[in-house]
Design a protein around this motif. Structure first.
Motif, PDB file in Angstrom:
ATOM      1  N   THR A   1      63.255  56.306  12.692  1.00  0.00           N
ATOM      2  CA  THR A   1      62.769  55.568  11.530  1.00  0.00           C
ATOM      3  C   THR A   1      61.272  55.767  11.327  1.00  0.00           C
ATOM      4  OG1 THR A   1      64.530  53.945  11.783  1.00  0.00           O
ATOM      5  CG2 THR A   1      62.634  53.267  10.509  1.00  0.00           C
TER       6      THR A   1
ATOM      7  N   LYS B   1      65.351  46.520  -3.137  1.00  0.00           N
ATOM      8  CA  LYS B   1      65.707  47.666  -2.298  1.00  0.00           C
ATOM      9  C   LYS B   1      65.098  47.534  -0.904  1.00  0.00           C
ATOM     10  CE  LYS B   1      66.381  50.745  -6.123  1.00  0.00           C
ATOM     11  NZ  LYS B   1      66.533  52.084  -6.538  1.00  0.00           N
TER      12      LYS B   1
ATOM     13  N   SER C   1      67.118  47.126   2.683  1.00  0.00           N
ATOM     14  CA  SER C   1      66.886  48.066   3.780  1.00  0.00           C
ATOM     15  C   SER C   1      66.508  47.334   5.065  1.00  0.00           C
ATOM     16  CB  SER C   1      65.785  49.069   3.413  1.00  0.00           C
ATOM     17  OG  SER C   1      66.244  49.946   2.426  1.00  0.00           O
TER      18      SER C   1
ATOM     19  N   GLU D   1      69.605  45.572   6.557  1.00  0.00           N
ATOM     20  CA  GLU D   1      70.494  46.519   7.242  1.00  0.00           C
ATOM     21  C   GLU D   1      69.850  47.041   8.524  1.00  0.00           C
ATOM     22  OE1 GLU D   1      73.959  48.659   7.956  1.00  0.00           O
ATOM     23  OE2 GLU D   1      73.558  47.027   6.571  1.00  0.00           O
TER      24      GLU D   1
ATOM     25  N   SER E   1      71.205  55.917   9.308  1.00  0.00           N
ATOM     26  CA  SER E   1      69.921  55.308   8.942  1.00  0.00           C
ATOM     27  C   SER E   1      69.075  56.266   8.121  1.00  0.00           C
ATOM     28  CB  SER E   1      69.157  54.868  10.186  1.00  0.00           C
ATOM     29  OG  SER E   1      68.599  55.984  10.863  1.00  0.00           O
TER      30      SER E   1
ATOM     31  N   TRP F   1      68.262  55.606  -1.286  1.00  0.00           N
ATOM     32  CA  TRP F   1      67.976  54.187  -1.112  1.00  0.00           C
ATOM     33  C   TRP F   1      68.922  53.515  -0.131  1.00  0.00           C
ATOM     34  CZ3 TRP F   1      63.416  52.443  -2.107  1.00  0.00           C
ATOM     35  CH2 TRP F   1      62.646  53.049  -3.096  1.00  0.00           C
ATOM     36  N   GLU F   2      69.973  54.209   0.291  1.00  0.00           N
ATOM     37  CA  GLU F   2      70.887  53.676   1.299  1.00  0.00           C
ATOM     38  C   GLU F   2      70.488  54.087   2.705  1.00  0.00           C
ATOM     39  OE1 GLU F   2      74.831  54.793   0.154  1.00  0.00           O
ATOM     40  OE2 GLU F   2      74.639  53.845  -1.801  1.00  0.00           O
ATOM     41  N   SER F   3      69.520  54.962   2.829  1.00  0.00           N
ATOM     42  CA  SER F   3      69.019  55.395   4.142  1.00  0.00           C
ATOM     43  C   SER F   3      68.101  54.303   4.681  1.00  0.00           C
ATOM     44  CB  SER F   3      68.284  56.737   4.014  1.00  0.00           C
ATOM     45  OG  SER F   3      69.160  57.747   3.636  1.00  0.00           O
ATOM     46  N   TYR F   4      68.716  53.259   5.173  1.00  0.00           N
ATOM     47  CA  TYR F   4      67.979  52.038   5.511  1.00  0.00           C
ATOM     48  C   TYR F   4      66.849  52.259   6.507  1.00  0.00           C
ATOM     49  CZ  TYR F   4      70.768  51.821   9.788  1.00  0.00           C
ATOM     50  OH  TYR F   4      71.339  52.104  10.997  1.00  0.00           O
TER      51      TYR F   4
ATOM     52  N   ILE G   1      63.944  54.163   4.614  1.00  0.00           N
ATOM     53  CA  ILE G   1      63.303  53.286   3.622  1.00  0.00           C
ATOM     54  C   ILE G   1      62.491  52.193   4.326  1.00  0.00           C
ATOM     55  CG2 ILE G   1      63.710  51.660   1.729  1.00  0.00           C
ATOM     56  CD1 ILE G   1      64.154  54.706   1.063  1.00  0.00           C
ATOM     57  N   THR G   2      63.045  51.605   5.368  1.00  0.00           N
ATOM     58  CA  THR G   2      62.297  50.608   6.132  1.00  0.00           C
ATOM     59  C   THR G   2      61.042  51.253   6.726  1.00  0.00           C
ATOM     60  OG1 THR G   2      64.288  49.339   6.633  1.00  0.00           O
ATOM     61  CG2 THR G   2      62.400  49.006   8.096  1.00  0.00           C
TER      62      THR G   2
END
Length: 146
Positions: free
Chosen positions: A18, A44, A48, A51, A76, A82-85, A88-89
């Motif tokens: 991440t 969004k 993120s 999740e 992840s 935008w679903e790649s938590y 994005i985090t």
């Protein structure tokens, strides 16, 4: 190699990925969008972080299977943008460190590793209650694993 010699949990794998992908997403976001935020940015980012925190808790569970852990870590960053938590985090954290502490502090996290990245962000959250929070499980992991 040094990171993984002392950071061997599934959560450590997620934190490292991440940080790396988050910084890359942040720099790409800045180049492509000149820092312009989408209209639903807050929604969004909240999704993120939710999740990310949920997955972190699951990765810390003694009952998690290696297959499930690998799935959580890989998704992840490999889902739709935008679903790649995790990415994005990490992007939000990198953006926040850069904005509030400066580019030098963000660059230091690359040399110092994922722990520094998350600990810097956690210190910013303590000063600014409006920032999304990392779960208490992540904070405990960062403070007790080191």
């Amino acid at each position: 190699r040094a990171y993984y010699s002392s950071h061997q949990t599934y959560l450590d794998g997620l934190l490292d990925l991440t940080q790396n992908e988050g910084i890359a997403h942040f720099l790409t976001f800045e180049q492509q969008y000149s820092g312009m935020l989408p209209y639903d940015w807050e929604t969004k980012i909240a999704a993120s972080f939710a999740e990310f925190n949920r997955s972190a808790g699951e990765l810390l569970s003694s009952r998690i299977t290696p297959q499930r852990a690998n799935f959580l870590i890989s998704t992840s960053n490999t889902s739709k943008y935008w679903e790649s938590y995790g990415a994005i985090t990490g992007m939000f954290i990198a953006r926040t460190i850069d904005a509030k502490l400066g580019r030098r502090s963000l660059t230091e996290t690359i040399a110092n590793g994922a722990d520094d990245f998350y600990l810097k962000y956690a210190s910013l959250v303590e000063r600014d209650n409006s920032l999304p929070k990392l779960s208490p499980q992540i904070a405990t992991h960062l403070s007790t694993e080191r």
